[in-house]
Write a protein that holds these residues in place. Structure first.
Motif, PDB file in Angstrom:
ATOM      1  N   UNK A   1      29.807 -17.739 -33.376  1.00  9.78           N
ATOM      2  CA  UNK A   1      29.554 -19.174 -33.237  1.00  9.78           C
ATOM      3  C   UNK A   1      30.528 -19.781 -32.235  1.00  9.78           C
ATOM      4  N   UNK A   2      31.785 -19.348 -32.305  1.00  9.13           N
ATOM      5  CA  UNK A   2      32.799 -19.853 -31.383  1.00  9.13           C
ATOM      6  C   UNK A   2      32.429 -19.508 -29.937  1.00  9.13           C
ATOM      7  N   UNK A   3      32.045 -18.250 -29.730  1.00 12.12           N
ATOM      8  CA  UNK A   3      31.668 -17.831 -28.379  1.00 12.12           C
ATOM      9  C   UNK A   3      30.437 -18.577 -27.886  1.00 12.12           C
TER      10      UNK A   3
ATOM     11  N   UNK B   1      45.365 -21.466 -32.970  1.00  9.44           N
ATOM     12  CA  UNK B   1      44.929 -21.239 -31.578  1.00  9.44           C
ATOM     13  C   UNK B   1      43.432 -21.413 -31.366  1.00  9.44           C
ATOM     14  N   UNK B   2      42.623 -21.076 -32.375  1.00 14.57           N
ATOM     15  CA  UNK B   2      41.181 -21.249 -32.230  1.00 14.57           C
ATOM     16  C   UNK B   2      40.811 -22.723 -32.128  1.00 14.57           C
ATOM     17  N   UNK B   3      41.458 -23.550 -32.946  1.00 14.22           N
ATOM     18  CA  UNK B   3      41.193 -24.982 -32.884  1.00 14.22           C
ATOM     19  C   UNK B   3      41.623 -25.550 -31.541  1.00 14.22           C
ATOM     20  N   UNK B   4      42.775 -25.087 -31.051  1.00 12.46           N
ATOM     21  CA  UNK B   4      43.237 -25.541 -29.737  1.00 12.46           C
ATOM     22  C   UNK B   4      42.241 -25.147 -28.652  1.00 12.46           C
TER      23      UNK B   4
ATOM     24  N   UNK C   1      26.876 -27.320 -32.382  1.00 10.47           N
ATOM     25  CA  UNK C   1      27.401 -25.955 -32.353  1.00 10.47           C
ATOM     26  C   UNK C   1      28.928 -25.969 -32.327  1.00 10.47           C
ATOM     27  N   UNK C   2      29.509 -26.891 -31.574  1.00 11.43           N
ATOM     28  CA  UNK C   2      30.964 -27.012 -31.541  1.00 11.43           C
ATOM     29  C   UNK C   2      31.524 -27.457 -32.895  1.00 11.43           C
ATOM     30  N   UNK C   3      30.828 -28.385 -33.542  1.00 14.31           N
ATOM     31  CA  UNK C   3      31.263 -28.833 -34.870  1.00 14.31           C
ATOM     32  C   UNK C   3      31.139 -27.707 -35.895  1.00 14.31           C
ATOM     33  N   UNK C   4      30.080 -26.924 -35.782  1.00 12.25           N
ATOM     34  CA  UNK C   4      29.893 -25.775 -36.670  1.00 12.25           C
ATOM     35  C   UNK C   4      31.039 -24.784 -36.503  1.00 12.25           C
ATOM     36  N   UNK C   5      31.410 -24.512 -35.251  1.00 12.09           N
ATOM     37  CA  UNK C   5      32.515 -23.589 -34.983  1.00 12.09           C
ATOM     38  C   UNK C   5      33.814 -24.132 -35.554  1.00 12.09           C
ATOM     39  N   UNK C   6      34.077 -25.415 -35.351  1.00 10.93           N
ATOM     40  CA  UNK C   6      35.308 -26.016 -35.882  1.00 10.93           C
ATOM     41  C   UNK C   6      35.330 -25.961 -37.402  1.00 10.93           C
TER      42      UNK C   6
END
Length: 242
Positions: free
Chosen positions: A116-118, A34-37, A12-17
């Motif tokens: 996805x990020x959340x 900022x999202x990547x950070x 899920x984290x890889x999908x968000x990235x």
């Protein structure tokens, strides 16, 4: 079960990235760094927890002095706790503040991106709490699955989720970062000034309680079946041994 949980959270984290990175070249817009950070900071508690396991558990096995092990565990535990709200903080990206006027990014893409990020932040948060509970039980020599359902375990989980929610509030509304703790007097002054402003205390309490409840429900949905499965396996094993 635990392996599937960990792999699922990592994916899920890889999908968000991937969604954050792909947004720039696909729609010819700037990369929203900022999202990547925030994603990196979200994963940081898991990294610290992994370091703690690699360092502390072998020391316990070889019989290192308890005082030394305790100091190392306390330092790493504090760092982990300070970083933990960064995972849940990703839920605050749902405001779509990253969208800029004139961009050709479809709204559906950004809605999916922030969802996805959340979710990656929520899943990372509950995984962190569960793993640190497992590590804590292993450290005290209790490897029984039923210990995961004890009142002490529930109180521990609840306290952590309250701290997470309050940490998210401080990050979003007081604009504090985990590393600001290196200036404790400045942090305390900033928090006190904020809480003295009209309506701030009510907002802080409301967000902390409701945020903790949200994470607790997600913990129940995600971690609950894993714990129940471990308990059932333990009972079957005990029944077979008997």
């Amino acid at each position: 079960m635990l392996t599937s949980l960990v792999v699922g959270v990592l994916l899920m984290n890889l999908f968000a990235a991937a969604l954050v990175v792909a947004r720039a070249p696909v729609y010819r817009t700037r990369l929203y760094r900022p999202m990547l950070l925030n994603l990196v900071l979200s994963a940081a508690p898991l990294v610290v927890l992994g370091v703690a396991v690699v360092l502390v558990l072998p020391l316990l096995v070889v019989g290192a002095p308890r005082a030394v092990v305790g100091v190392i565990a306390a330092v790493l535990g504090l760092v982990w706790l300070l970083l933990l709200p960064n995972s849940g903080y990703l839920i605050t990206e749902l405001n779509l503040n990253h969208r800029q006027e004139g961009e050709r990014v479809p709204e559906w893409y950004d809605v999916l991106l922030v969802l996805v990020l959340a979710m990656s932040g929520v899943l990372t948060t509950v995984l962190n709490v569960f793993l640190v509970l497992l590590v804590g039980l292993a450290a005290v020599g209790d490897d029984s699955a039923t210990a995961l359902t004890s009142p002490q375990a529930r109180a521990f989980e609840g306290a952590l989720l309250l701290l997470v929610a309050f940490g998210i509030y401080l990050g979003r509304h007081v604009r504090l970062n985990s590393w600001d703790v290196t200036h404790p007097h400045l942090v305390a002054g900033k928090v006190l000034r904020h809480l003295r402003s009209p309506g701030a205390r009510g907002n802080a309490i409301g967000f902390t309680l409701l945020g903790a409840l949200f994470f607790a429900l997600m913990y129940l949905v995600v971690i609950g079946p894993v714990v129940q499965g471990l308990v059932d396996l333990e009972r079957l094993r005990d029944a077979g041994a008997g």
